[in-house]
Design a protein around this motif. Sequence first.
Motif, PDB file in Angstrom:
ATOM      1  N   UNK A   5       0.803  -1.224   0.000  1.00 41.00           N
ATOM      2  CA  UNK A   5       0.000   0.000   0.000  1.00 41.00           C
ATOM      3  C   UNK A   5       0.837   1.276   0.000  1.00 41.00           C
ATOM      4  N   UNK A   6       1.867   1.435   0.845  1.00 42.50           N
ATOM      5  CA  UNK A   6       2.655   2.670   0.797  1.00 42.50           C
ATOM      6  C   UNK A   6       3.408   2.851  -0.525  1.00 42.50           C
ATOM      7  N   UNK A   7       3.903   1.762  -1.074  1.00 43.60           N
ATOM      8  CA  UNK A   7       4.610   1.833  -2.354  1.00 43.60           C
ATOM      9  C   UNK A   7       3.642   2.222  -3.464  1.00 43.60           C
ATOM     10  N   UNK A   8       2.465   1.636  -3.441  1.00 46.20           N
ATOM     11  CA  UNK A   8       1.449   1.950  -4.441  1.00 46.20           C
ATOM     12  C   UNK A   8       1.001   3.410  -4.321  1.00 46.20           C
ATOM     13  N   UNK A   9       0.826   3.894  -3.121  1.00 47.75           N
ATOM     14  CA  UNK A   9       0.449   5.286  -2.902  1.00 47.75           C
ATOM     15  C   UNK A   9       1.539   6.229  -3.416  1.00 47.75           C
ATOM     16  N   UNK A  10       2.794   5.914  -3.159  1.00 46.90           N
ATOM     17  CA  UNK A  10       3.905   6.739  -3.649  1.00 46.90           C
ATOM     18  C   UNK A  10       3.932   6.761  -5.176  1.00 46.90           C
ATOM     19  N   UNK A  11       3.679   5.621  -5.798  1.00 44.11           N
ATOM     20  CA  UNK A  11       3.650   5.548  -7.257  1.00 44.11           C
ATOM     21  C   UNK A  11       2.494   6.359  -7.827  1.00 44.11           C
ATOM     22  N   UNK A  12       1.352   6.291  -7.172  1.00 44.24           N
ATOM     23  CA  UNK A  12       0.184   7.048  -7.635  1.00 44.24           C
ATOM     24  C   UNK A  12       0.454   8.548  -7.566  1.00 44.24           C
ATOM     25  N   UNK A  13       1.239   8.987  -6.604  1.00 45.98           N
ATOM     26  CA  UNK A  13       1.570  10.407  -6.483  1.00 45.98           C
ATOM     27  C   UNK A  13       2.689  10.791  -7.451  1.00 45.98           C
ATOM     28  N   UNK A  14       3.709   9.948  -7.573  1.00 42.30           N
ATOM     29  CA  UNK A  14       4.885  10.284  -8.369  1.00 42.30           C
ATOM     30  C   UNK A  14       4.611  10.302  -9.871  1.00 42.30           C
ATOM     31  N   UNK A  15       3.879   9.336 -10.394  1.00 44.86           N
ATOM     32  CA  UNK A  15       3.668   9.229 -11.842  1.00 44.86           C
ATOM     33  C   UNK A  15       2.982  10.472 -12.418  1.00 44.86           C
ATOM     34  N   UNK A  16       1.877  10.952 -11.883  1.00 47.51           N
ATOM     35  CA  UNK A  16       1.290  12.180 -12.438  1.00 47.51           C
ATOM     36  C   UNK A  16       2.211  13.397 -12.284  1.00 47.51           C
ATOM     37  N   UNK A  17       2.914  13.474 -11.159  1.00 44.68           N
ATOM     38  CA  UNK A  17       3.866  14.568 -10.953  1.00 44.68           C
ATOM     39  C   UNK A  17       4.919  14.555 -12.048  1.00 44.68           C
ATOM     40  N   UNK A  18       5.466  13.400 -12.340  1.00 44.65           N
ATOM     41  CA  UNK A  18       6.481  13.271 -13.379  1.00 44.65           C
ATOM     42  C   UNK A  18       5.908  13.662 -14.736  1.00 44.65           C
ATOM     43  N   UNK A  19       4.734  13.163 -15.071  1.00 40.76           N
ATOM     44  CA  UNK A  19       4.141  13.413 -16.387  1.00 40.76           C
ATOM     45  C   UNK A  19       3.730  14.873 -16.582  1.00 40.76           C
ATOM     46  N   UNK A  20       3.312  15.550 -15.521  1.00 36.05           N
ATOM     47  CA  UNK A  20       2.817  16.921 -15.660  1.00 36.05           C
ATOM     48  C   UNK A  20       3.896  17.976 -15.437  1.00 36.05           C
ATOM     49  N   UNK A  21       4.947  17.662 -14.685  1.00 35.18           N
ATOM     50  CA  UNK A  21       5.929  18.690 -14.339  1.00 35.18           C
ATOM     51  C   UNK A  21       7.319  18.368 -14.853  1.00 35.18           C
ATOM     52  N   UNK A  22       7.868  17.248 -14.507  1.00 36.62           N
ATOM     53  CA  UNK A  22       9.264  16.936 -14.829  1.00 36.62           C
ATOM     54  C   UNK A  22       9.467  16.742 -16.323  1.00 36.62           C
ATOM     55  N   UNK A  23       8.655  15.946 -16.956  1.00 37.56           N
ATOM     56  CA  UNK A  23       8.833  15.644 -18.380  1.00 37.56           C
ATOM     57  C   UNK A  23       8.701  16.882 -19.272  1.00 37.56           C
ATOM     58  N   UNK A  24       7.660  17.712 -19.116  1.00 40.91           N
ATOM     59  CA  UNK A  24       7.579  18.922 -19.944  1.00 40.91           C
ATOM     60  C   UNK A  24       8.757  19.879 -19.711  1.00 40.91           C
ATOM     61  N   UNK A  25       9.229  19.957 -18.465  1.00 41.80           N
ATOM     62  CA  UNK A  25      10.370  20.825 -18.167  1.00 41.80           C
ATOM     63  C   UNK A  25      11.621  20.329 -18.887  1.00 41.80           C
ATOM     64  N   UNK A  26      11.843  19.036 -18.901  1.00 40.24           N
ATOM     65  CA  UNK A  26      12.991  18.477 -19.622  1.00 40.24           C
ATOM     66  C   UNK A  26      12.890  18.745 -21.119  1.00 40.24           C
ATOM     67  N   UNK A  27      11.681  18.674 -21.666  1.00 39.53           N
ATOM     68  CA  UNK A  27      11.492  18.951 -23.095  1.00 39.53           C
ATOM     69  C   UNK A  27      11.804  20.409 -23.404  1.00 39.53           C
ATOM     70  N   UNK A  28      11.377  21.339 -22.536  1.00 41.98           N
ATOM     71  CA  UNK A  28      11.688  22.760 -22.744  1.00 41.98           C
ATOM     72  C   UNK A  28      13.190  23.008 -22.665  1.00 41.98           C
ATOM     73  N   UNK A  29      13.860  22.352 -21.726  1.00 42.09           N
ATOM     74  CA  UNK A  29      15.314  22.492 -21.613  1.00 42.09           C
ATOM     75  C   UNK A  29      16.013  21.969 -22.862  1.00 42.09           C
ATOM     76  N   UNK A  30      15.545  20.862 -23.399  1.00 44.90           N
ATOM     77  CA  UNK A  30      16.135  20.304 -24.620  1.00 44.90           C
ATOM     78  C   UNK A  30      15.932  21.256 -25.800  1.00 44.90           C
ATOM     79  N   UNK A  31      14.759  21.865 -25.903  1.00 44.70           N
ATOM     80  CA  UNK A  31      14.507  22.834 -26.970  1.00 44.70           C
ATOM     81  C   UNK A  31      15.412  24.050 -26.824  1.00 44.70           C
ATOM     82  N   UNK A  32      15.587  24.543 -25.595  1.00 44.21           N
ATOM     83  CA  UNK A  32      16.454  25.697 -25.355  1.00 44.21           C
ATOM     84  C   UNK A  32      17.901  25.349 -25.679  1.00 44.21           C
ATOM     85  N   UNK A  33      18.342  24.164 -25.302  1.00 45.41           N
ATOM     86  CA  UNK A  33      19.703  23.726 -25.628  1.00 45.41           C
ATOM     87  C   UNK A  33      19.915  23.693 -27.135  1.00 45.41           C
TER      88      UNK A  33
END
Length: 92
Positions: A5-33
């Motif tokens: 349960x704690x691992x599943x809860x952490x995954x449920x929180x982390x995956x949307x965070x990664x998809x909505x914040x981290x991934x788009x930010x990395x794409x913008x950095x790659x475009x700027x580079x």
Amino acid sequence: MEAIAPVLLAAIIFVPFYLMIVRPHRQRLAEHDAVVASLGVGDEVMTTAGIYGTIRELGDEHVLLEVAPGTVIKLARRAIGAKVEDEPGRAA
């Protein structure tokens, strides 16, 4: 099941965070580079501070930018925000 349960809860929180914040930010950095890597002498650019100018000299880490006739400033290469493309109908 209780140990999962704690691992599943952490995954449920982390995956949307990664998809909505981290991934788009990395794409913008790659475009700027890509923009920074493609700079050349004579390119019209806008800095991240909103200053427009023409590149007069390029170094590995710096750029000499002419912002007015006879006025050249030295900037970090990463401070270039975007290339300015010629707009149709714009007087040169």
